[in-house]
Design an enzyme around this catalytic site. Structure first.
Site, PDB file in Angstrom:
ATOM      1  N   GLY A 162       0.872  -1.175   0.000  1.00  0.00           N
ATOM      2  CA  GLY A 162       0.000   0.000   0.000  1.00  0.00           C
ATOM      3  C   GLY A 162       0.904   1.218   0.000  1.00  0.00           C
ATOM      4  N   ARG A 163       0.477   2.270   0.709  1.00  0.00           N
ATOM      5  CA  ARG A 163       1.281   3.502   0.720  1.00  0.00           C
ATOM      6  C   ARG A 163       2.674   3.283   1.298  1.00  0.00           C
ATOM      7  NH1 ARG A 163      -3.230   5.243   2.939  1.00  0.00           N
ATOM      8  NH2 ARG A 163      -4.609   6.562   1.731  1.00  0.00           N
ATOM      9  N   ARG A 184      -2.708  -4.305  -2.537  1.00  0.00           N
ATOM     10  CA  ARG A 184      -3.623  -3.623  -3.473  1.00  0.00           C
ATOM     11  C   ARG A 184      -2.905  -2.839  -4.561  1.00  0.00           C
ATOM     12  NH1 ARG A 184      -4.060   1.769  -1.456  1.00  0.00           N
ATOM     13  NH2 ARG A 184      -3.272   1.837   0.682  1.00  0.00           N
ATOM     14  N   THR A 243       7.475  -3.890  10.621  1.00  0.00           N
ATOM     15  CA  THR A 243       7.203  -2.536  11.131  1.00  0.00           C
ATOM     16  C   THR A 243       5.697  -2.275  11.100  1.00  0.00           C
ATOM     17  OG1 THR A 243       7.542  -1.613   8.915  1.00  0.00           O
ATOM     18  CG2 THR A 243       9.424  -1.546  10.413  1.00  0.00           C
ATOM     19  N   ARG A 245       2.387  -4.540  12.603  1.00  0.00           N
ATOM     20  CA  ARG A 245       1.806  -4.797  13.920  1.00  0.00           C
ATOM     21  C   ARG A 245       2.357  -6.127  14.443  1.00  0.00           C
ATOM     22  NH1 ARG A 245       0.884  -0.233  14.232  1.00  0.00           N
ATOM     23  NH2 ARG A 245      -1.090   0.847  14.566  1.00  0.00           N
ATOM     24  N   GLU A 274       3.166  -6.409  22.843  1.00  0.00           N
ATOM     25  CA  GLU A 274       3.676  -5.084  23.185  1.00  0.00           C
ATOM     26  C   GLU A 274       2.975  -4.513  24.414  1.00  0.00           C
ATOM     27  OE1 GLU A 274       4.366  -3.197  19.313  1.00  0.00           O
ATOM     28  OE2 GLU A 274       3.915  -1.316  20.336  1.00  0.00           O
ATOM     29  N   HIS A 292       8.789   0.287  18.799  1.00  0.00           N
ATOM     30  CA  HIS A 292       7.681   0.835  17.992  1.00  0.00           C
ATOM     31  C   HIS A 292       7.933   2.312  17.643  1.00  0.00           C
ATOM     32  CE1 HIS A 292       3.087   0.340  17.155  1.00  0.00           C
ATOM     33  NE2 HIS A 292       3.628   1.168  16.283  1.00  0.00           N
TER      34      HIS A 292
HETATM   35  C1  DGY Z   1       0.675   3.712  13.219  1.00  0.00           C
HETATM   36  O1  DGY Z   1       0.512   4.846  12.771  1.00  0.00           O
HETATM   37  O2  DGY Z   1      -0.143   2.798  13.057  1.00  0.00           O
HETATM   38  C2  DGY Z   1       1.921   3.476  13.986  1.00  0.00           C
HETATM   39  O3  DGY Z   1       2.103   2.169  14.348  1.00  0.00           O
HETATM   40  C3  DGY Z   1       1.945   4.356  15.205  1.00  0.00           C
HETATM   41  O4  DGY Z   1       3.087   5.079  15.098  1.00  0.00           O
END
Ligand code: DGY
Length: 326
Positions: A162-163, A184, A243, A245, A274, A292
């Protein structure tokens, strides 16, 4: 009179909204005072009572109980994050509460950190730093600290293009990596221009990548997307980067895969439980573990806070929010 409740101080950027809230909307802004820790559940339940807007962070669980504690005047929950797995969307919809997030403003920061983790794991940067700090004697050796040649055509597998995935792909392309991706945007022209080869499925992608990077949202379907089976189908000697979840990855299975040497390394900015860190991963040299910080650029964090506040103001003013969660 209702109020806007912000669950953590977010600095000067928020203060710019206080006059507008007070003068145009006649709504005061209340902020949980402790920047270091979120409100306890009891504090949250109390603080949201009568709120018209809640500005929440990823550490805040927004569920039916909390929405009911706020009351019927609650109009919007504006999450200061692109992810919104901390919010029960069904419960919000049932109560006519709009939910917004902060897409777009953190793509570059998260992509930068993803590349930092790719380089840190494949080139053993943190491990090397830790070794130097032991003070042990050493001398340059041709077989020491050898890792993966990222720029010599290593294949990066992006799950969830995605982005943020696209921002990672741009960087990887500049490094000379091959890229395969699910998601996507995997068939888009701008992805093709970066040499992205679309994969039909995660199953197809995993065995083809030297490095797998996760950028899909956390949903019931993607929880433990990377489990023992998925890890087993990754290339021997490959790397996993997360990076997105934490619960996308079964961390015990990951620890097994690193222990056995099947995976060469893992770079995790987010963690399954977490803020608890898996003790086996914490003890491993091949795991690079961060707290995070994907979006933790100064300008990025300000942009996230500003977008969340603008979303809340829009809904409170009776306008369409800028970035609603669909
Ligand atoms: C998000 O924007 O989902 C990040 O995990 C929070 O910094």
């Amino acid at each position: 009179m209702g109020h806007v409740f912000l669950t953590r101080p977010l600095g000067d950027v928020v203060e710019q909204f206080r006059p507008q809230l007070a003068e145009e909307l006649n709504i005061p802004l209340r902020i949980h005072p402790d920047p270091g820790s979120p409100p306890t559940r009891e504090e949250m339940l109390e603080a949201v009572r009568g709120a018209e807007a809640i500005i929440s962070l990823v550490t805040d669980r927004i569920d039916a109980e909390l929405l009911d504690a706020a009351g019927e005047q609650l109009k919007v929950v504006a999450n200061v994050a692109v992810g919104y797995d901390n919010i029960d969307l069904d419960a919000a919809a049932q109560r006519n509460v709009t939910v917004t997030n902060t897409p777009g403003v953190l793509d570059e920061a998260v992509a930068d950190l993803t590349l930092a983790l790719i380089l840190a794991t494949t080139r053993r940067v943190v491990e090397g730093d830790r070794f130097i700090r032991t003070g042990e004697p050493w001398i340059w050796g041709p077989k020491d600290w050898v890792g993966l040649d990222v720029s010599a055509g290593a294949t990066l597998g992006i799950i969830g293009l995605g982005r943020i995935g696209m921002a990672v792909a741009k960087r990887a392309h500049a490094f000379g990596m091959r890229i395969i991706a699910t998601g996507r945007r995997a068939h888009d022209d701008d992805a093709r221009a970066l040499g992205v080869v679309p994969a039909a499925s995660v199953d197809e992608l995993l065995p083809a990548a030297d490095i797998v990077s996760l950028h899909c949202p956390l949903t019931p379907e993607t929880t433990h997307l990377i489990d023992a089976g998925a890890l087993g189908s990754m290339k021997p000697g490959s790397y996993l980067i997360n990076t997105g979840r934490g619960p996308l990855v079964d961390e015990e299975a990951l620890a097994d895969a690193l222990d056995s040497g099947h995976l060469a390394g893992a770079g995790l900015d987010v963690h399954e439980f977490e803020p608890e860190i898996n003790p086996r991963l914490r003890a491993m040299e091949s795991a690079v573990l961060l707290p995070h910080i994907g979006s933790a650029g100064d300008a990025t964090r300000n942009a996230m806070a500003s977008l969340a506040l603008r979303n809340a103001v829009a809904v409170l003013s009776g306008d369409e929010p800028l970035t609603p969660v669909s």
